[in-house]
Write an enzyme that holds these catalytic residues in place. Structure first.
Site, short mmCIF file in Angstrom:
data_model
loop_
_atom_site.label_atom_id
_atom_site.label_comp_id
_atom_site.label_asym_id
_atom_site.label_seq_id
_atom_site.Cartn_x
_atom_site.Cartn_y
_atom_site.Cartn_z
N LYS A 44 0.84 -1.21 0.00
CA LYS A 44 0.00 0.00 0.00
C LYS A 44 0.87 1.26 0.00
CE LYS A 44 -2.72 -0.44 3.66
NZ LYS A 44 -3.84 -0.55 4.62
N LYS A 46 2.65 2.08 2.58
CA LYS A 46 2.57 2.61 3.95
C LYS A 46 3.59 1.87 4.82
CE LYS A 46 -1.36 4.05 6.12
NZ LYS A 46 -2.76 4.09 6.57
N1 C2G Z 1 -9.94 6.74 10.05
C1 C2G Z 1 -10.89 7.67 10.46
N2 C2G Z 1 -10.50 8.85 10.96
C2 C2G Z 1 -9.18 9.15 11.10
C3 C2G Z 1 -8.21 8.20 10.69
C4 C2G Z 1 -8.61 7.00 10.17
O1 C2G Z 1 -12.12 7.42 10.34
N3 C2G Z 1 -8.83 10.35 11.61
C5 C2G Z 1 -10.42 5.48 9.48
C6 C2G Z 1 -9.98 5.30 8.03
O2 C2G Z 1 -10.87 6.00 7.16
C7 C2G Z 1 -10.09 3.79 7.86
C8 C2G Z 1 -9.72 3.28 9.27
O3 C2G Z 1 -9.86 4.39 10.17
O4 C2G Z 1 -11.44 3.42 7.57
C9 C2G Z 1 -8.31 2.75 9.33
O5 C2G Z 1 -7.44 3.79 8.89
P1 C2G Z 1 -6.01 3.35 8.26
O6 C2G Z 1 -5.34 2.45 9.23
O7 C2G Z 1 -5.33 4.57 7.77
O8 C2G Z 1 -6.51 2.46 7.04
P2 C2G Z 1 -5.95 2.49 5.53
O9 C2G Z 1 -4.48 2.46 5.56
O10 C2G Z 1 -6.68 3.55 4.83
O11 C2G Z 1 -6.39 1.01 5.04
O12 C2G Z 1 -8.06 -2.07 1.86
C10 C2G Z 1 -8.32 -0.89 2.59
C11 C2G Z 1 -7.09 -0.38 3.30
O13 C2G Z 1 -6.45 -1.42 4.01
C12 C2G Z 1 -7.48 0.77 4.24
#
Ligand code: C2G
Length: 129
Positions: A44, A46
């Site tokens: 990803k 990340k």
């Molecule tokens: N999130 C949120 N508010 C934030 C930060 C994160 O609502 N201030 C939500 C994101 O939108 C996501 C979840 O928390 O739904 C997890 O965030 P991440 O760990 O950043 O997920 P991400 O890397 O976007 O992974 O296949 C999909 C991916 O694996 C999503």
């Protein structure tokens, strides 16, 4: 019972993650969270500070979370939804539209992100701490 699934890294678990998880559990009676593995995070683009085992243990300890599975590829969502009888796929609205292709087999919901917090921001503020 309505089964909900979401996917994410959940690194440095914070209130934005908790708010999302609590909102997800309002959508249905059973909540599955697929936590991105360290390898998939690299795919990803990340880098996670905490290893998968720790991120999965923290997410799994939340009372509203019924089940944690590893997220290892972009391609597993459709088979997960079929395998676990998922009724609702939900994720933060930073992904708005990206998963509409799943709407032939389940409801697709995008939830508002929590403002002013993210793992990236936390890392920055830690530097000046
Ligand atoms: N999130 C949120 N508010 C934030 C930060 C994160 O609502 N201030 C939500 C994101 O939108 C996501 C979840 O928390 O739904 C997890 O965030 P991440 O760990 O950043 O997920 P991400 O890397 O976007 O992974 O296949 C999909 C991916 O694996 C999503």
């Amino acid at each position: 019972d309505v089964t909900v699934i979401t996917y994410g890294t959940f690194d440095m678990f914070h209130i934005g993650h908790l708010n999302l998880i609590n909102r997800l559990s309002e959508l249905g009676g059973r909540l599955i969270v697929a936590v991105s593995t360290d390898e998939f995070n690299r795919e990803k683009g990340k880098r996670n500070l905490m290893p998968y085992e720790q991120r999965a243990a923290i997410v799994g300890s939340i009372k509203n979370v019924d089940f944690v599975i590893p997220e290892e590829s972009w391609a597993q969502k459709r088979s997960d939804i079929n395998k676990y009888g998922v009724d609702v796929f939900a994720i933060g609205d930073d992904w708005k539209g990206q998963f509409d292709f799943l709407s032939d087999i389940c409801r697709v919901v995008y939830l508002e992100r929590t403002k002013d917090i993210s793992t990236t921001e936390l890392k920055k503020s830690l530097k000046n701490f």
